[in-house]
Write an enzyme that holds these catalytic residues in place. Structure first.
Site, short mmCIF file in Angstrom:
data_model
loop_
_atom_site.label_atom_id
_atom_site.label_comp_id
_atom_site.label_asym_id
_atom_site.label_seq_id
_atom_site.Cartn_x
_atom_site.Cartn_y
_atom_site.Cartn_z
N ASP A 173 -14.75 18.00 -0.27
CA ASP A 173 -15.22 19.38 -0.16
C ASP A 173 -16.59 19.46 -0.84
OD1 ASP A 173 -15.33 22.32 -0.02
OD2 ASP A 173 -13.16 22.22 0.25
N ASP A 223 -13.22 26.27 8.76
CA ASP A 223 -13.95 27.48 9.16
C ASP A 223 -13.91 27.59 10.69
OD1 ASP A 223 -15.83 29.50 9.69
OD2 ASP A 223 -16.99 28.97 7.90
N ASP A 259 -5.15 29.21 11.79
CA ASP A 259 -4.53 30.50 12.16
C ASP A 259 -5.43 31.27 13.10
OD1 ASP A 259 -6.52 31.07 10.28
OD2 ASP A 259 -5.48 32.87 9.59
#
Length: 317
Positions: A173, A223, A259
């Site tokens: 990350d 994202d 999602d």
């Protein structure tokens, strides 16, 4: 992914730099017989050149300010926020004009996160600088290794590491608070099977991993870049899978979760079309959430909003 307090500014400001290079107006010269200065005695320049002089000076001044500001920002980007911790720009020498799927963020780092970064980074952290090929067997003591791209604040990663100490997790990350948080959580749980990598996962895949060195890839809730003009920034693309396939062992699982329904559809389409990956779901669709993937805080927020979470598990063939 997310990518992203600043260091003290270096001596000098853009205005200082501009002032140092700007021309200085001449002062009064010796007076003549009438008491007027030599400048008064000279005729004023006429024509367009006289009118343009102030504008020209102004343009030069603005250009100097912009150059000094750009140089100051460049130095700030390259300065580490924490001595001995993650580098601000680990692969600066590998700068390239490429669409990225992440945006580094410099958000607030808590005292606990900073302490974890300064104390644990030398042992469990590494910068993605593109200068070497990682020896994962040495780094993880011979454990099979799964790469996780984008771990947020690290809660789910820390839980998976604690639940499965026989698997090494190389977690990537660019979010500094999350890096510090994951290191602290792993230490608190007594997990020694986590390594935190700072930087661009594309450079890691392309230049720092040996062929067939990974036993899996996890990409959870990347994202979604929901606007149509930003879809090119989404991580799961054919070119990305081309980088992933060679570093995975045959049978290794690529596990994605999102999602965002349109992104789930794109993931399914791209993975299904790639010749190096095969869907593990018998019906060729989405898979149930595996027991090893914990319900994340971000996922809970999506479910509260009525979002449907989709898992995709594809094996490297």
């Amino acid at each position: 992914m997310s990518e992203q307090p600043l260091n003290p500014s270096p001596a000098g400001t853009p205005d200082d730099a501009a002032a140092a290079t700007a021309p200085v107006a001449p002062g009064p010269s010796a007076s003549g017989p009438t008491g007027s200065t030599a400048a008064d005695a000279l005729p004023l320049p006429a024509g367009p050149a006289a009118d343009a002089a102030p504008d020209a000076l102004s343009d030069e001044d603005a250009a100097a300010r912009r150059a000094a500001s750009f140089e100051r920002a460049r130095r700030l980007r390259q300065e580490p926020r924490f001595p001995g911790g993650p580098a601000a720009d680990p692969a600066g020498s590998h700068h390239e004009r490429r669409i990225r799927s992440f945006q580094p963020r410099r958000s607030r780092v808590t005292t606990g996160q900073q302490e974890s970064l300064e104390r644990l980074w030398p042992q469990w952290g590494l910068d993605i600088d593109g200068k070497r090929v990682l020896d994962l067997a040495e780094l993880f003591g011979g454990l099979p290794v799964v790469l996780e791209i984008g771990f947020g604040m690290g809660e789910a990663t820390a839980q998976m590491a604690a639940d499965d100490p026989g698997t090494g997790i190389l977690a990537v990350d660019v979010h500094t608070p999350g890096q510090g948080n994951l290191l602290g959580l792993a230490e608190k749980a007594g997990s020694t099977n986590v390594r935190v990598a700072n930087g661009d996962a594309v450079i890691l895949l392309r230049e720092m991993l040996a062929p067939e060195s990974l036993d899996g890839l996890r990409v959870y809730f990347p994202d979604p870049w929901p606007k149509a003009r930003h879809h090119k920034r989404r991580l799961i693309q054919p070119d990305f899978l081309d980088l992933v396939a060679p570093v995975l062992r045959p049978g290794a699982i690529v596990h994605c979760a999102t999602d965002w329904e349109p992104y789930a559809e794109q993931m399914l389409e791209v993975l299904t079309a790639h010749p190096r990956f095969e869907n593990t779901a018998a019906d060729g669709g989405y898979a149930p959430r595996p027991a090893f993937r914990p319900l994340t805080r971000f996922e809970g927020q999506g479910l509260d909003k009525g979002h449907v979470v989709h898992d995709l598990l594809f094996a490297r063939v």
